[in-house]
Design an enzyme around this catalytic site. Structure first.
Site, mmCIF file in Angstrom:
data_model
loop_
_atom_site.group_PDB
_atom_site.id
_atom_site.type_symbol
_atom_site.label_atom_id
_atom_site.label_comp_id
_atom_site.label_asym_id
_atom_site.label_seq_id
_atom_site.Cartn_x
_atom_site.Cartn_y
_atom_site.Cartn_z
ATOM 1 C CB CYS A 95 34.916 33.330 29.396
ATOM 2 S SG CYS A 95 33.335 33.938 29.965
ATOM 3 N N GLY B 137 35.864 28.239 32.664
ATOM 4 C CA GLY B 137 34.424 28.274 32.456
ATOM 5 C C GLY B 137 33.903 26.933 32.015
ATOM 6 C CG ASN C 160 38.380 36.476 30.224
ATOM 7 O OD1 ASN C 160 39.556 36.317 30.472
ATOM 8 N ND2 ASN C 160 37.468 36.443 31.161
ATOM 9 N N GLY C 161 35.738 38.803 30.475
ATOM 10 C CA GLY C 161 35.701 40.031 31.263
ATOM 11 C C GLY C 161 34.293 40.519 31.471
ATOM 12 C CE1 TYR D 170 39.853 28.308 42.711
ATOM 13 C CE2 TYR D 170 38.801 29.892 41.267
ATOM 14 C CZ TYR D 170 38.840 28.650 41.840
ATOM 15 O OH TYR D 170 37.871 27.741 41.537
HETATM 16 P P1 AMP Z 1 33.682 29.832 49.339
HETATM 17 O O1 AMP Z 1 33.269 28.442 49.612
HETATM 18 O O2 AMP Z 1 32.557 30.670 48.762
HETATM 19 O O3 AMP Z 1 34.316 30.514 50.514
HETATM 20 O O4 AMP Z 1 34.766 29.802 48.167
HETATM 21 C C1 AMP Z 1 36.095 29.513 48.422
HETATM 22 C C2 AMP Z 1 36.549 28.340 47.624
HETATM 23 O O5 AMP Z 1 36.165 28.460 46.252
HETATM 24 C C3 AMP Z 1 38.055 28.244 47.668
HETATM 25 O O6 AMP Z 1 38.380 26.912 48.000
HETATM 26 C C4 AMP Z 1 38.532 28.612 46.277
HETATM 27 O O7 AMP Z 1 39.499 27.697 45.810
HETATM 28 C C5 AMP Z 1 37.293 28.573 45.406
HETATM 29 N N1 AMP Z 1 37.089 29.837 44.664
HETATM 30 C C6 AMP Z 1 37.474 31.067 44.981
HETATM 31 N N2 AMP Z 1 37.075 31.968 44.063
HETATM 32 C C7 AMP Z 1 36.415 31.291 43.127
HETATM 33 C C8 AMP Z 1 35.791 31.661 41.880
HETATM 34 N N3 AMP Z 1 35.752 32.897 41.451
HETATM 35 N N4 AMP Z 1 35.222 30.653 41.165
HETATM 36 C C9 AMP Z 1 35.245 29.389 41.602
HETATM 37 N N5 AMP Z 1 35.822 28.998 42.746
HETATM 38 C C10 AMP Z 1 36.405 29.921 43.502
#
Ligand code: AMP
Length: 466
Positions: free
Chosen positions: A10, A37, A112-113, A251
């Site tokens: 968060c 979030g 957060n965590g 990310y």
């Molecule tokens: P996926 O479609 O499940 O393979 O997720 C990969 C995509 O989601 C990538 O384009 C990332 O930019 C994004 N992403 C990766 N980790 C997260 C996260 N924890 N929360 C939201 N988006 C994510």
């Protein structure tokens, strides 16, 4: 989602600033942390006599109207929270800040965590305390409130050793704002100065937004108390180990934030450059999946000498696909979100940067959009190593069974996503790009070496897997 107990990554914000409009400043601080979030938001304020709290479901701008801010504004201290969790736990009772009572008065907390021993602590406390939410934040608040101590610092010092996991906290009492970071420093938290007042925030981009000056990071294990007397810092449990989440660099955090002295934009650019060295290819154009992979795309292009261009136009009003409640919606989300620039892509050999592949939902859809737009070759380059292990410390990354790199080899993933080639950044390359020693990081999502034992959580995942 595997359990009803939410895992939270968060955004948190806190301010102590007599004479300032602290509710509105917190509102804008949360706006800058919205990427951390989008599920619920909340603000709590204190005027030295009592606390006021307002929480709601949705984006910061959906939760607060002018009247709420005016009502909250009778005070000089505030904390705020933007919440990110997963299906099953998205409900108003879980919105933060949450409030508990103690012998020292009322305490509001935003976290957060994720605390991995929260359910054990909850079971211990249940006979004497009725829990209102399913969050570990309430467990933390209750552990602090019920700990012995003549001051809040005393209570927090006694509470910290009982909590295992990731917790960056902002706490609000009648007279003070308190910041706490877990001994491993898994989630970020920084301190800034605003017109004689003080600000705490998950990321430095929130300090910039409200016009505060970045002073420093809150140290792992540190407790910072801010009140009329100024700022006091106490070191709680000290650990030799450091475990900052590397995914913040890849990310999660905003590229204009500074973590451990590193500007994320530059770290991500370097990840792209490193990928160009590790996986060079002959191509006409480098593009990146917007927005998160753009710095890496620019880095790859610079290093390889291949021109960079925007290839996918993103609808910025559609939320993160990852946060959609089910797989079907997640799949739809990719099309709703991106539109390829056919005139730029037609007949081209593309290098396409993305920051991560988690479940493997986004990438095959992106590849197929690009093929439909006429790309002749699609070389996917991912600025993280394969994610093979789930996160128990606050980044929602799916269960182990859902992680595509747990189930498939890199070659199998390349075939599955339909790319001409696929290259993942090496672990060494990642650490080198961030420019900090590997011992400083939690790299568990790539290596399975968790900084604290998570066996219980692992067992639960196996048992509860559908
Ligand atoms: P996926 O479609 O499940 O393979 O997720 C990969 C995509 O989601 C990538 O384009 C990332 O930019 C994004 N992403 C990766 N980790 C997260 C996260 N924890 N929360 C939201 N988006 C994510």
């Amino acid at each position: 989602m595997i359990t009803d107990s939410p895992r939270e990554s968060c955004g948190i914000f806190g301010i102590f600033a007599p004479g300032e409009d602290v509710a509105r400043t917190t509102f804008f601080g949360l706006y800058a942390l919205q990427h951390r979030g989008q599920e619920s938001a909340g603000i709590a304020t204190s005027d030295g006599k009592g606390l006021r709290v307002r929480t709601g479901m949705g984006l910061v701008a959906q939760v607060f109207v002018e009247d709420d801010l005016a009502d909250l504004n009778r005070g000089h201290i505030a904390i705020g929270h933007t919440r990110y969790s997963t299906t099953g736990s998205s409900r108003i009772a879980n919105a933060q800040p949450l409030v508990v009572e103690s012998d020292l008065g009322t305490l509001a907390l935003a976290q957060n965590g994720n605390v991995v021993n929260a359910s054990a602590l909850r079971t211990q406390m249940e006979p004497s305390y009725k829990f209102y939410s399913t969050t570990d934040a309430e467990v933390i608040a209750q552990v602090i409130a019920s700990s012995f101590g003549y001051s809040w610092e005393d209570k927090i010092l006694r509470a910290i050793p009982r909590l295992q996991g990731a917790f960056s906290l902002v706490l609000l009492t009648r007279e003070s704002l308190i910041g706490v970071r877990d001994p491993l420093g898994i989630r970020p938290l920084c301190l800034g100065r605003l017109n004689g007042g003080w600000v705490l925030a998950s990321e430095s981009c929130a300090l910039d937004t409200v016009g505060a000056q970045f002073l420093r990071e809150v140290e792992p294990g540190e407790i910072v108390v801010i009140d009329q007397r100024g700022v006091r810092s106490t070191m709680g449990t000290v650990s030799e180990q450091r475990s900052l989440c590397v995914f913040e660099f890849i990310y999660f955090a905003r590229p204009d934030s500074l973590i451990n002295g590193r500007l994320l934009y530059l770290a991500r650019q370097e990840m792209g450059a490193q990928l160009a060295r590790e996986y060079p290819v002959e191509a006409d154009l480098v593009i990146a999946v917007p927005d998160s992979a753009i710095p890496a795309g620019i880095g790859y292009a610079k290093e390889s000498g291949i021109p960079f261009s925007e290839g996918l136009i993103k609808n910025r009003y559609i939320g993160r696909t990852f946060i959609q409640p089910d797989q079907r919606m997640r799949e739809m989300g990719v099309q709703l979100k991106f539109n390829p620039r056919m005139e730029a892509l037609y007949g081209k050999r593309l290098v396409v940067l993305d920051d991560s592949i988690v479940r493997g939902t986004t990438t095959p859809r992106v590849v197929s959009l690009l093929r439909k737009a006429g790309a002749s070759e699609i070389h996917m380059r991912i600025s993280a190593p394969p994610i093979r292990y789930p996160c128990f410390f606050g980044v929602d990354m799916a269960t182990r069974a859902e992680l595509i790199a747990y189930r498939k080899t890199v070659d199998e993933i390349a075939r599955f996503i339909g790319a001409t080639s696929l290259g993942y950044l090496s672990l060494e390359g990642l650490v080198k790009s961030v420019g900090l020693p590997s011992e400083d990081f939690c790299l568990a999502c790539f290596t399975g070496r968790y900084p604290i034992p998570v066996q219980l959580e692992m067992d639960k995942l196996v048992m509860e897997r559908p």
